[in-house]
Design a protein around this motif. Sequence first.
Motif, mmCIF file in Angstrom:
data_model
loop_
_atom_site.group_PDB
_atom_site.id
_atom_site.type_symbol
_atom_site.label_atom_id
_atom_site.label_comp_id
_atom_site.label_asym_id
_atom_site.label_seq_id
_atom_site.Cartn_x
_atom_site.Cartn_y
_atom_site.Cartn_z
ATOM 1 N N GLY A 68 0.789 -1.217 0.000
ATOM 2 C CA GLY A 68 0.000 0.000 0.000
ATOM 3 C C GLY A 68 0.824 1.270 0.000
ATOM 4 O O GLY A 68 0.402 2.286 -0.561
ATOM 5 N N SER A 69 2.010 1.230 0.592
ATOM 6 C CA SER A 69 2.789 2.458 0.768
ATOM 7 C C SER A 69 3.981 2.588 -0.175
ATOM 8 O O SER A 69 4.444 3.695 -0.430
ATOM 9 C CB SER A 69 3.300 2.546 2.212
ATOM 10 N N ARG A 70 4.473 1.461 -0.689
ATOM 11 C CA ARG A 70 5.669 1.492 -1.536
ATOM 12 C C ARG A 70 5.310 1.190 -2.986
ATOM 13 O O ARG A 70 5.546 0.104 -3.500
ATOM 14 C CB ARG A 70 6.713 0.510 -1.003
ATOM 15 N N ARG A 71 4.714 2.184 -3.629
ATOM 16 C CA ARG A 71 4.322 2.016 -5.035
ATOM 17 C C ARG A 71 5.530 1.936 -5.952
ATOM 18 O O ARG A 71 5.401 1.566 -7.124
ATOM 19 C CB ARG A 71 3.417 3.170 -5.460
ATOM 20 N N ASP A 72 6.699 2.303 -5.455
ATOM 21 C CA ASP A 72 7.918 2.206 -6.249
ATOM 22 C C ASP A 72 8.461 0.785 -6.284
ATOM 23 O O ASP A 72 9.375 0.496 -7.075
ATOM 24 C CB ASP A 72 8.988 3.132 -5.677
ATOM 25 N N MET A 73 7.916 -0.117 -5.465
ATOM 26 C CA MET A 73 8.363 -1.509 -5.424
ATOM 27 C C MET A 73 7.331 -2.406 -6.099
ATOM 28 O O MET A 73 6.130 -2.193 -5.969
ATOM 29 C CB MET A 73 8.546 -1.962 -3.962
ATOM 30 N N THR A 74 7.800 -3.417 -6.816
ATOM 31 C CA THR A 74 6.881 -4.413 -7.362
ATOM 32 C C THR A 74 6.287 -5.237 -6.225
ATOM 33 O O THR A 74 6.815 -5.249 -5.109
ATOM 34 C CB THR A 74 7.600 -5.356 -8.333
ATOM 35 N N LEU A 75 5.197 -5.945 -6.505
ATOM 36 C CA LEU A 75 4.622 -6.808 -5.477
ATOM 37 C C LEU A 75 5.609 -7.903 -5.074
ATOM 38 O O LEU A 75 5.658 -8.293 -3.902
ATOM 39 C CB LEU A 75 3.316 -7.422 -5.966
ATOM 40 N N ALA A 76 6.389 -8.399 -6.029
ATOM 41 C CA ALA A 76 7.397 -9.413 -5.687
ATOM 42 C C ALA A 76 8.440 -8.830 -4.742
ATOM 43 O O ALA A 76 8.869 -9.490 -3.779
ATOM 44 C CB ALA A 76 8.057 -9.953 -6.951
ATOM 45 N N ALA A 77 8.841 -7.596 -4.980
ATOM 46 C CA ALA A 77 9.805 -6.951 -4.080
ATOM 47 C C ALA A 77 9.184 -6.710 -2.711
ATOM 48 O O ALA A 77 9.851 -6.854 -1.678
ATOM 49 C CB ALA A 77 10.293 -5.636 -4.693
ATOM 50 N N CYS A 78 7.899 -6.346 -2.688
ATOM 51 C CA CYS A 78 7.205 -6.168 -1.407
ATOM 52 C C CYS A 78 7.156 -7.478 -0.628
ATOM 53 O O CYS A 78 7.373 -7.496 0.596
ATOM 54 C CB CYS A 78 5.783 -5.646 -1.637
ATOM 55 N N LEU A 79 6.877 -8.576 -1.330
ATOM 56 C CA LEU A 79 6.831 -9.877 -0.659
ATOM 57 C C LEU A 79 8.213 -10.248 -0.123
ATOM 58 O O LEU A 79 8.332 -10.737 1.012
ATOM 59 C CB LEU A 79 6.329 -10.952 -1.618
ATOM 60 N N SER A 80 9.234 -10.016 -0.917
ATOM 61 C CA SER A 80 10.589 -10.331 -0.472
ATOM 62 C C SER A 80 10.938 -9.553 0.799
ATOM 63 O O SER A 80 11.463 -10.119 1.768
ATOM 64 C CB SER A 80 11.582 -9.995 -1.584
ATOM 65 N N GLU A 81 10.620 -8.269 0.819
ATOM 66 C CA GLU A 81 10.897 -7.446 1.990
ATOM 67 C C GLU A 81 10.075 -7.905 3.190
ATOM 68 O O GLU A 81 10.576 -7.942 4.325
ATOM 69 C CB GLU A 81 10.602 -5.985 1.673
#
Length: 256
Positions: A68-81
Amino acid sequence: MRIELATAPGDQRRPNEDWASVALPASGLGGSLVVLDGVTPPEGDDGCIHGVPWFTARLGGALLELSGSRRDMTLAACLSEAIGRTAEAHGSTCDLCHPLTPQATVVAARWDAERVEHLVLSDSALLIEGTGGEVTPVLDDRIDRLRAAGHRLAGLRNAEGGFFTAAADPAVSARAVTGTRPRTGVRALAALTDGASRWVEVFGEGDWTACFALLRKEGPQALIDRVRAAEHADPDGTAFRRGKAHDDAAVIYAEL
């Protein structure tokens, strides 16, 4: 915008290991949803002092916040984080290398004024309804393909040539099924754990289009209720073979 969510434990004596939530920005121009299905380990030591519900709450919360907050990251990157954050939260107390360390299937979707992104890892499902009414299932079918080929799943979880779940390794996000569609081509989304998708995949009560029509007309709780009725009609799994007589179920339905 219409958004509905329902979840129910498979056994009232055990905590619900599914996790589901939605985040909407104040502008009302977009949002994100996350559904996790916690993997119930066999009886015995899994190397973790917290348990699966703790894990899905931590992982789900982190993934929802990031998507929701990191639109600069892909969903895959969000999951990794999110996986990395969750691992860090209990790496000092638990054995994260244990093959049964808490883990989960993942469905995530995110939309704004221009596009709809999606991510699916393991055997939960995302349904995308187009503006013409067509319903497209987004599935990670590795488990189905392994079973169809006669393989036993034991030893194939998070292994090359097997299937993958979100556990303690952030790199697993690269194994997810991902994609992007124009927002103008999407009317609604539905995310289901396999305890809810049994209506289609186990009991054969209808196809994905019929499932989506049921969600639109009656809502997520109605789908779960129908799954429970089918389970109670076949309590021993004689007519419809399945791993559990009753499974945790979670559904999110979102009209964009």
